[in-house]
Design an enzyme around this catalytic site. Structure first.
Site, PDB file in Angstrom:
ATOM      1  N   HIS A 100     -26.793 116.535  54.854  1.00 15.12           N
ATOM      2  CA  HIS A 100     -27.623 117.100  55.910  1.00 15.12           C
ATOM      3  C   HIS A 100     -26.933 117.021  57.268  1.00 15.12           C
ATOM      4  CE1 HIS A 100     -30.609 116.829  52.822  1.00 15.12           C
ATOM      5  NE2 HIS A 100     -30.611 115.512  52.837  1.00 15.12           N
TER       6      HIS A 100
ATOM      7  N   HIS B 153     -32.947 119.916  50.384  1.00 13.26           N
ATOM      8  CA  HIS B 153     -32.185 119.367  49.265  1.00 13.26           C
ATOM      9  C   HIS B 153     -31.814 120.428  48.249  1.00 13.26           C
ATOM     10  CE1 HIS B 153     -34.237 115.860  50.970  1.00 13.26           C
ATOM     11  NE2 HIS B 153     -33.154 115.219  50.616  1.00 13.26           N
TER      12      HIS B 153
END
Ligand SMILES: Nc1ncnc2c1ncn2[C@@H]1O[C@H](COP(=O)(O)OP(=O)(O)O)[C@@H](O)[C@H]1O
Ligand SMILES: Nc1ncnc2c1ncn2[C@@H]1O[C@H](COP(=O)(O)OP(=O)(O)O)[C@@H](O)[C@H]1O
Ligand SMILES: [Mg+2]
Ligand SMILES: [Mg+2]
Ligand SMILES: [Mg+2]
Ligand SMILES: [Mg+2]
Lengths: 210, 333, 333, 210
Positions: free
Chosen positions: B57, B219
């Site tokens: 991320h 995700h």
């Protein structure tokens, strides 16, 4: 056949083998309804367990499971790490330092493991999680152990088969816990990866006793 | 899969090492267990801020370590929350005695691992408060699921709680500010393409050339539903509507508008989305007082974006404006 | 082609409009002809800095408009240099009387269009100096071609010449600093995937799953050669070698190391490349004194990166460290 | 047939049509060895020329070409914008304000256009640029115009055909100017987009006279 520390070490070794062999399959299951890491996480965790077992060979089944619990907690991460960690820890506590595990004790240890998973993850049966493999396994093990002349292999087999059936039974479920729950209805039609890995681990327990 | 990596299993370690080499005056990188702390941690008298989660991320969270934001970041494997044996030492390392706030994105794995670490830290005498971030309106029926996910709002919680800690707020106050940000921010995301987790090697989902996923997280998981491709204005409207409805944005509200790239979308496209979002907000009588546009919380090389709206008040605005000096967000210093 | 756009022909206008809306205190956006100026332009007594080129390289150039860097950016259509009727008014708008420096990437189109604009500006009494950026070592035999391209080094020229202008250097001095940066920086890039120009609709080249393009520019053009995929360390070595050779980097040299993402590569991967590049430089006895890692000069959503090395001296270092306040690069203020 | 302002306007109109029709083809040529924008740029530029022609109808061929030059310079961008802009500007200057273009004058205007391209772009024949369409066109036009009884259509056709052959002849060339030069040897085997658009424009000149 007795479930002693050798069995326990063999169980964990076969579990590690199963995670390595089914790594891609578990990743694929998680790819469909999660984030593609379950096989990788479990494989990494169980390889670390093997290292630890080699470093400091445990003396009792309980010690082997405790070492497994600590290792999985510190190496797996994600949801599965703490859940399996707790499961193995509770099972270890339930077994105490006895050198051999009787059929009843094994059923009780499985129940403790399952209760640990539920305590941490708050999932109920039917939520499409590893609980859906563990709860049938606990019930089957209890039933088998309760039969007067139960030998331990029968109990292990009963648990493994029930876990496998439980994993398959997650296919049509709509997830209500874990990452798959974000998908809502779209989670149906896929097997829960944690239930699948749970079934593999309980099957390895049979292999270690065979 | 083509990636600028060496070994899929070394991605996080090597990347974090590179990060440390690139920002030696800002952070200290601890290897095995892996975590990143602010160079001058623990800052005497200051509440420590720790966040973490799966990698993939970036710049979240390591890129937000530094003055006015996080004291420590704890990166797990790609898309896998870190473990207590990383979170605990990071927590201890940034505790100056004033306690530590854990900023945790609401995912089962993150929650469980931070929970354990917090328990262990408390056992060592460190007070820990946890701010759970769950700003993702894409998750419906959240009472019957793992709950809403922590997504774009996380960056805003980290910045604003970080500023509160930096100005000297105590443990409860910093946690309360973080919770107030979380209560006032909502986010919704879209994916135009999937991403490929290095160890998995194939895209996280398959999407036709004319389809997009609405309501994705960070995700690479599929979203709530799949719809035919639309233009940027249409997609913006679709993302913004549930955000504004859930927040109850009304005429006169002042907001921070955050258009976040998922990693693989050009910045120019994010500004096209931003443009439309401003129009929509103006149509509701809300004023965009602050903006953030860029790749701040990503899903590897996924194409797509998320839109976050934070309802501002004077204090939140002041804390947003406060100086920050991190690798990925810097102003006033 | 899936993009967060409305109309392929409106991409630049809408994106620039969004940019202006997101950074209202920093820039003024002029539409038709399109250019972006620093909010407080012209800055009295200061040399004006104008750059521009095709769009699709964001944040370059608009993201670098502001205190300590550019006074104006002139965006053309995607991958198409702007026209004199955009460059001229931008030049006039930022001229405070101290003259204007054009920072031009060395592409035939940019050179010709800026050339015409400079001529027209001179005709209106504005002194213009041009700094041509041509840092791309991928172009061999550059005497027999259009010459080396301006790529990653452009960002460094803009920052450092911008700082020189901000501190009050006169026209010749600002141009000289820009040229000195250009003389001391070299870059080489790699593409793991192509990019799709919105109006073209299909990828700029076709690359197999196991191939990469070495020596690419920033326009989605194929590179000098295509090789089988390698790991990050291998690719880094391959990019860095000609850069260091051409610069003649020797033991004791101090450098700025700039790992730039082409738009679609995760930041985490750029840090893996950075890590290796530091190792290689250390192996040569050079010290990395400053770093820049991120997506600063991109080719839409192309995956890949470029590595730039700038040989530093005390003055260049000081100018690099000087405050800068733009949308994409900010420190010290 | 005389080459008057009506012809000129028709020429530019047909050129605009050709750019629109061949937009994708020119983009594809540029995609192979450039940056995928030539067709888009030329189409945008010539559409703007049409708008300008409608806004302020020119009175002479020279005025039509000058208006075209200014519009292309301000709307096309890239390398082609200034190069075509200069070409049309030089041609316009060469034609002056005469109402009709004689064969010789046309050949001279083409030569002026070509010289303008060379002056700005510094390309030589064989560098794989639009010059490789223009130079043969200039030569063919001159030769045709020099023939005693040359009619203007013959000259236009000669130029168009030579430009087309010139564009085809760029296929095997290794580029030494423009964006394709960055590709080195890899530029061989593809047609130069600017040479291709030049041929289309000179072909439109024929169509306008037919
Ligand atoms: N609340 C929960 N209770 C029980 N099991 C859960 C819960 N949440 C997730 N799981 C199990 O964890 C598995 C996912 O593990 P993993 O992929 O390793 O972690 P993550 O979801 O964090 O990526 C699921 O398939 C499910 O079986
Ligand atoms: N130096 C030059 N001299 C003549 N023609 C050139 C030169 N450079 C480029 N060209 C022409 O310009 C064409 C490319 O135009 P275009 O794609 O619109 O611009 P850009 O290359 O800036 O993207 C080439 O195909 C070539 O014919
Ligand atoms: Mg997972
Ligand atoms: Mg995970
Ligand atoms: Mg171009
Ligand atoms: Mg082109």
């Amino acid at each position: 056949m007795v479930l002693d520390v050798n069995w326990a070490v063999k169980w964990l070794t076969l579990s590690a083998q199963a995670m390595a062999e089914h790594r891609v399959e578990l990743i694929e299951l998680d790819r469909a309804i999660g984030d593609s890491d379950h096989g990788e996480n479990m494989d990494r965790g169980f390889q670390a367990v093997l290292d630890k077992l080699a470093e400091a060979p445990p003396q009792t089944p309980g010690a082997a499971l405790k070492l497994t619990a600590m290792t999985l907690m510190s190496k797996v991460g994600g949801a599965a790490g703490p859940l399996y960690g707790t499961a193995f820890l509770r099972a270890a506590t339930s077994l105490g330092d006895s050198a051999e595990i009787e059929p009843e004790a094994w059923a009780t240890a499985l129940a403790a493991a399952r209760d640990g998973i539920v305590a941490r993850g708050k999932a109920e049966s039917g939520d499409k999680t590893m609980v859906d493999a563990w709860t049938p396994a606990v019930e089957a093990a209890r039933k088998a152990a309760a039969a007067g002349d139960a030998d331990v292999l029968t109990v292990l087999v009963a648990a493994a088969e029930a876990a496998e059936a439980g994993a398959v039974a997650t296919d049509p479920m709509v997830a209500r816990k874990g990452r798959a729950s974000y998908l809502g209805e779209r989670s149906a039609g896929h097997r829960d990866p944690g239930a699948a890995s749970s079934a593999l681990i309980l099957r390895a327990a049979v292999g270690a006793a065979a | 899969m083509k990636k600028l990596i060496n070994d899929p299993r070394a991605v996080v370690d090597e990347s974090v090492e590179g990060f440390g080499l690139a920002h030696p005056h800002l952070v200290t990188v601890s290897a095995d267990p892996t975590y990143i702390t602010r160079k001058d941690a623990p800052v005497s008298g200051k509440v420590g801020l720790v966040s973490g989660g799966g990698s993939g991320h970036e710049p979240l969270h390591a890129g937000f370590v530094g003055q006015g934001m996080l004291d420590a970041a704890v990166p797990g494997a790609v898309f896998t929350s870190p473990t207590p044996d990383q979170i605990l030492p990071a927590t201890l390392a940034v505790n100056s005695g004033a306690g530590v706030v854990h900023i945790v994105k609401n995912y089962t794995g993150d929650v469980l691992n931070f929970e354990t670490a917090a328990e262990l830290a408390e056992a060592e005498g460190v007070s820990v408060r946890t701010v759970l971030v769950n700003d993702d309106v894409a998750v419906e029926d959240s009472l019957y699921t793992a709950g809403r996910r922590g997504v774009g709002g996380t960056v805003l919680v980290e910045k604003i709680a970080g500023a509160a800690a930096e100005r000297g707020d105590d443990l409860e106050a910093v946690a309360a500010v973080g919770e107030r940000v979380n209560a006032n921010v909502r986010t919704m995301g879209v994916a135009l393409s999937a991403c490929t987790v290095p160890h998995a090697g194939s895209p996280s989902f398959d999407l036709a050339e004319d389809e997009i996923e609405i309501g994705i997280g960070i995700h690479g998981e599929p979203g709530r539903h799949r719809i035919p491709m639309e233009n940027a204005d249409g997609i913006t409207d679709r993302l913004l509507e549930p955000v504004l409805a859930d927040l109850g944005i009304a005429s006169g509200d002042k907001v921070l508008l955050f258009v976040n790239g998922m990693g693989g979308t050009p910045l120019s496209e994010l500004y096209i989305v931003y443009r439309r979002a401003v129009q929509v907000l103006a149509g509701r009588g809300a004023t965009v007082e602050r903006s953030l546009v860029g790749n701040y919380i990503t899903a590897l090389e996924m194409q797509g974006c998320s839109i976050s709206v934070l309802r501002l008040d004077d204090e939140l605005t002041e804390l947003w404006d406060a100086p920050v000096h991190t690798a990925a967000l810097r102003w006033g210093v």
